[in-house]
Design an enzyme around this catalytic site. Sequence first.
Site, PDB file in Angstrom:
ATOM      1  N   ASP A 178       0.858  -1.188   0.000  1.00  0.00           N
ATOM      2  CA  ASP A 178       0.000   0.000   0.000  1.00  0.00           C
ATOM      3  C   ASP A 178       0.891   1.233   0.000  1.00  0.00           C
ATOM      4  OD1 ASP A 178      -2.164   1.656   0.133  1.00  0.00           O
ATOM      5  OD2 ASP A 178      -2.764   1.115   2.167  1.00  0.00           O
TER       6      ASP A 178
ATOM      7  N   ASP B 113      -2.860   2.546  -6.102  1.00  0.00           N
ATOM      8  CA  ASP B 113      -1.863   2.629  -5.038  1.00  0.00           C
ATOM      9  C   ASP B 113      -1.753   1.400  -4.142  1.00  0.00           C
ATOM     10  OD1 ASP B 113      -4.330   3.028  -3.903  1.00  0.00           O
ATOM     11  OD2 ASP B 113      -3.665   4.564  -2.502  1.00  0.00           O
ATOM     12  N   GLU B 114      -2.422   0.303  -4.482  1.00  0.00           N
ATOM     13  CA  GLU B 114      -2.286  -0.893  -3.653  1.00  0.00           C
ATOM     14  C   GLU B 114      -2.513  -2.151  -4.467  1.00  0.00           C
ATOM     15  OE1 GLU B 114      -5.276  -1.605  -0.634  1.00  0.00           O
ATOM     16  OE2 GLU B 114      -6.609  -0.116  -1.554  1.00  0.00           O
TER      17      GLU B 114
END
EC number: 2.7.7.7
Length: 370
Positions: free
Chosen positions: A14, A108-109
């Site tokens: 993350d 983003d993850e």
Amino acid sequence: MLNDLPIRKIIHVDMDAFYASVEQMDHPDLKGQPIAVGGGGKRGVISAASYEARQFGVKSAMSGRLAEKLCPQLIFVKPRFDRYKDISNQIRKIFFDYTDLVEPLSLDEAYLDVTENKIGLPSATLIAKEIRQRIFNEIGLTASAGISINKFIAKVASDYNKPNGQKTVNPEEVLQFLEALDIRKFYGIGKVTAEKMYQKGIFTGKDLKSKSLEYLDKNFGKSGRYYYHVVRGIHNSEVKPNRIRKSLAAERTFSNNLSSEIFMLEKLNHIAEEVSRRLEKSNIAGKTITLKIKYSDFTLQTRSKTLPYYLSDKSIILETAKELLYQEKLNNSVRLLGISLSNLNTDKHSPSESASEDKKSVSVQLKFDF
């Protein structure tokens, strides 16, 4: 027993305050400053906040007006989603150096299954550390990671030592880790559900584990079975490299509240056009159209209709959205409208994860090199 369950080595990576961190990286004058991506103007909503801004209580999905009250020195930055996507692609290239089993959740993850990996390293903990170091060295951003036997625990763990940290939950630590966990930290338990659990005396994983499946089904519906299993360390969902899109949507927040359906028709026309464009670009269609209405008091309402055929045509989407708009009287003036299409032709019908879950609890006896 743990031996009866599929034991995998899963990493959840993350990125730390991703959009804000990209802006601070690209604009050195913003480093160390409280910044918010998006949220500018009278009606703006924040997409991301830097850690400096979060110290004042600023967070994503918050109105820019409220954020500015909390942090008068807040700097608003216009989002650059093309830039964020480019950086995200660079990060994913690093992931693929270790495994092809990469499941992105957003820009983003992502989940990584490194049970068997390309570099032959037996320790998922060391792989996560190396990946985070490479992201920092090659791109200039920090990331956090969670490492454990399944996706659920890995995701919970990735939030533990943020920013720029990681946490490993070994197989023999799983039950103790989950029992001590505040139920607000359980992935899949939102604010409303957490409050409901608090009212019923459920504050930790241990409290949740004490409840029977029948009790959870009765009080929390379909989600009850999910809660029953995950608190016992059971979550058999595999890392899926090609995640199937479940819906496609577009929405607009208005500069002034709209009080009449007539004023909303033009807005719906533009939204339907955007949804249709995205559907055609992705070469997909859907059957269920949902109209999303957010009122001036921030209450949310959705109205849906399922058609007997797949569609992507703007005119049908718009006409159905109009029908849903006039379906019942508005509760208040409206600050946001959205249209989404679900029940897509990409859906694959498979047994639910919960139905295939092994009912046995995780044993703490097996040692596994993490």
